[in-house]
Design an enzyme around this catalytic site. Structure first.
Site, mmCIF file in Angstrom:
data_model
loop_
_atom_site.group_PDB
_atom_site.id
_atom_site.type_symbol
_atom_site.label_atom_id
_atom_site.label_comp_id
_atom_site.label_asym_id
_atom_site.label_seq_id
_atom_site.Cartn_x
_atom_site.Cartn_y
_atom_site.Cartn_z
ATOM 1 N N ASP A 1 1.451 -6.779 -4.616
ATOM 2 C CA ASP A 1 0.494 -6.666 -3.522
ATOM 3 C C ASP A 1 0.778 -7.860 -2.611
ATOM 4 O OD1 ASP A 1 -1.875 -7.173 -1.947
ATOM 5 O OD2 ASP A 1 -2.937 -5.783 -3.246
ATOM 6 N N SER A 2 1.015 -7.624 -1.341
ATOM 7 C CA SER A 2 1.494 -8.717 -0.486
ATOM 8 C C SER A 2 0.477 -9.834 -0.311
ATOM 9 C CB SER A 2 1.941 -8.189 0.881
ATOM 10 O OG SER A 2 0.843 -7.861 1.705
ATOM 11 N N SER A 3 -0.780 -9.599 -0.670
ATOM 12 C CA SER A 3 -1.738 -10.700 -0.637
ATOM 13 C C SER A 3 -1.408 -11.740 -1.701
ATOM 14 C CB SER A 3 -3.166 -10.177 -0.833
ATOM 15 O OG SER A 3 -3.309 -9.564 -2.105
ATOM 16 N N THR B 1 0.811 -1.214 0.000
ATOM 17 C CA THR B 1 0.000 0.000 0.000
ATOM 18 C C THR B 1 0.846 1.267 0.000
ATOM 19 O OG1 THR B 1 -1.813 -1.119 1.151
ATOM 20 C CG2 THR B 1 -1.752 1.272 1.307
ATOM 21 N N GLN C 1 -6.308 -21.073 17.943
ATOM 22 C CA GLN C 1 -7.026 -19.946 17.350
ATOM 23 C C GLN C 1 -6.942 -18.689 18.212
ATOM 24 O OE1 GLN C 1 -11.045 -21.159 16.443
ATOM 25 N NE2 GLN C 1 -10.385 -23.101 15.560
ATOM 26 N N THR D 1 1.122 -4.748 4.076
ATOM 27 C CA THR D 1 0.765 -5.156 5.441
ATOM 28 C C THR D 1 0.018 -6.487 5.499
ATOM 29 O OG1 THR D 1 -1.317 -3.902 5.369
ATOM 30 C CG2 THR D 1 0.635 -2.761 6.201
ATOM 31 N N ASP D 2 -0.642 -6.895 4.410
ATOM 32 C CA ASP D 2 -1.482 -8.099 4.483
ATOM 33 C C ASP D 2 -0.691 -9.317 4.939
ATOM 34 O OD1 ASP D 2 -3.769 -6.786 3.797
ATOM 35 O OD2 ASP D 2 -3.880 -7.549 1.744
ATOM 36 N N ARG E 1 -5.486 -25.256 13.369
ATOM 37 C CA ARG E 1 -5.749 -24.207 14.349
ATOM 38 C C ARG E 1 -6.867 -24.703 15.263
ATOM 39 N NH1 ARG E 1 -7.261 -19.047 12.771
ATOM 40 N NH2 ARG E 1 -5.999 -18.194 14.461
ATOM 41 N N THR F 1 1.766 -10.278 14.811
ATOM 42 C CA THR F 1 0.631 -10.644 13.978
ATOM 43 C C THR F 1 -0.158 -9.382 13.647
ATOM 44 O OG1 THR F 1 -1.238 -12.199 13.785
ATOM 45 C CG2 THR F 1 -0.990 -11.071 15.884
#
Length: 332
Positions: free
Chosen positions: A55-57, A11, A267, A87-88, A234, A158
């Site tokens: 894009d880090s996604s 971003t 989780q 940031t993703d 998880r 996280t």
């Protein structure tokens, strides 16, 4: 001090388009303007712009390896390093870098922003200058992540908010430092055991599954057929899996018996997985499931990718999942 900046995308350098935010800002020129007149001479800063920007996604383990390769290639030319990242998946990247760079010997600070640098409300300047300040402080070691006025160990963090300027947290350890006049330093990263001459990251066939109330054995079995290279479950609380749902635990046990590593995380944002503490998880302990201790999901997942990329299986994999490589895990 010489600083190398690796701009990978995200971003921070995006501009508005009819299709939404896309890379396009002159981040290198912007940074030179920010540094003009400060204690950091822009001539001291080298810069890599990744091509293509990402894009880090869309990031994969191959993307982590490209960052590692860039940092290593500039090792002799710089004293500290800053990675600009979306940031993703920033916390995944920071964790991945920490395992591969335990012998790097120079600070690496990962940062980015929630808003593009070209808008008046952007957090880009605060985050980038914070990362640069950490780089020249002489106190940051290993791979860290700076965001929202806080410096964190890179493999302890996280992302907990998609919109807050303080979008990251280290739930089990807290920050290493926070900005101020002067900065307040709280702790040092846990010492790294290290990993000499790591092999490159390679994409791995890992299934990551969330348990939810009411999930059936049939659904779980279908989700794991064909069997992946490893499974990260998880679970609830300290690693509990339903033991009264017919056949559910048996699905996991059969995977382990057939040679698929099963890693049990939680989780809970803040958790310490202790398999066997409750009877609900005892069958998994007997079968050989591996708990993640107080690792974040990002630290556990990237560590699993790292170890599989090193060719580890069986008892070796079990040993190293439970042994800190880069301070990602507390030992009690």
């Amino acid at each position: 001090m010489r600083i190398h900046v690796a701009y990978t995308g995200g971003t921070i350098g995006m501009i508005h388009s009819p299709e939404g935010l896309l890379p396009g800002a002159d981040v290198q020129g912007w940074l030179s303007n920010v540094l003009e007149g400060t204690q950091i001479d822009p001539e001291q800063v080298s810069f890599t712009t990744f091509d293509p920007l990402i894009d880090s996604s869309n990031a994969t383990p191959a993307h982590w390896q490209l960052i590692i390769d860039d940092l290593v290639s500039h090792w002799e030319k710089a004293d500290a390093f800053v990675v600009l990242h979306g940031t993703d998946t920033m916390s995944y990247a920071a964790s991945a870098l920490s395992y591969a760079l335990t012998g790097f010997g120079k600070p690496v600070i990962v940062t980015g922003s929630q808003h593009p640098l070209g808008v008046v409300e952007s957090d880009a300047i605060a985050n980038v200058t914070g990362a640069l300040n950490a780089a020249i402080s002489g106190k940051a070691t290993g791979v860290t992540l700076f965001f929202g006025h806080h410096l964190f160990a890179g493999n302890r963090v996280t992302k907990f908010s998609s919109w807050a300027f303080e979008g990251f947290t280290a739930p089990s350890t807290g920050p290493l430092a926070r900005t101020g006049t002067p900065w307040h330093w709280y702790a040092s990263p846990i010492p790294a055991t290290g990993w000499p001459n790591p092999k490159p990251y390679v994409r791995q066939d890992i299934a990551v599954l969330d348990l939810v109330p009411g999930i059936s054995a049939e659904r779980l079995r279908a989700m794991l057929d064909p069997a992946p290279s490893a499974v990260l479950v998880r679970a609830y609380g300290v690693g509990n899996v339903p033991d009264e749902e017919p056949g559910l635990a048996r699905v996991v046990i059969d995977l382990i018996n057939n040679g698929t590593p099963v890693i049990i995380s939680s989780q809970c944002l803040q958790a310490e997985v202790i398999l066997g503490r409750y009877a609900a998880s005892s069958p998994l302990v007997k079968a050989g499931a591996i708990g993640t201790g107080d690792m974040t999901l990002e630290a556990a997942y990237t560590k699993l990718v790292f170890l599989l990329s090193q060719g580890l299986q069986g008892d070796e994999l079990r040993h190293w999942m439970a042994t800190p490589i880069a301070g990602e895990l507390s030992l009690h």
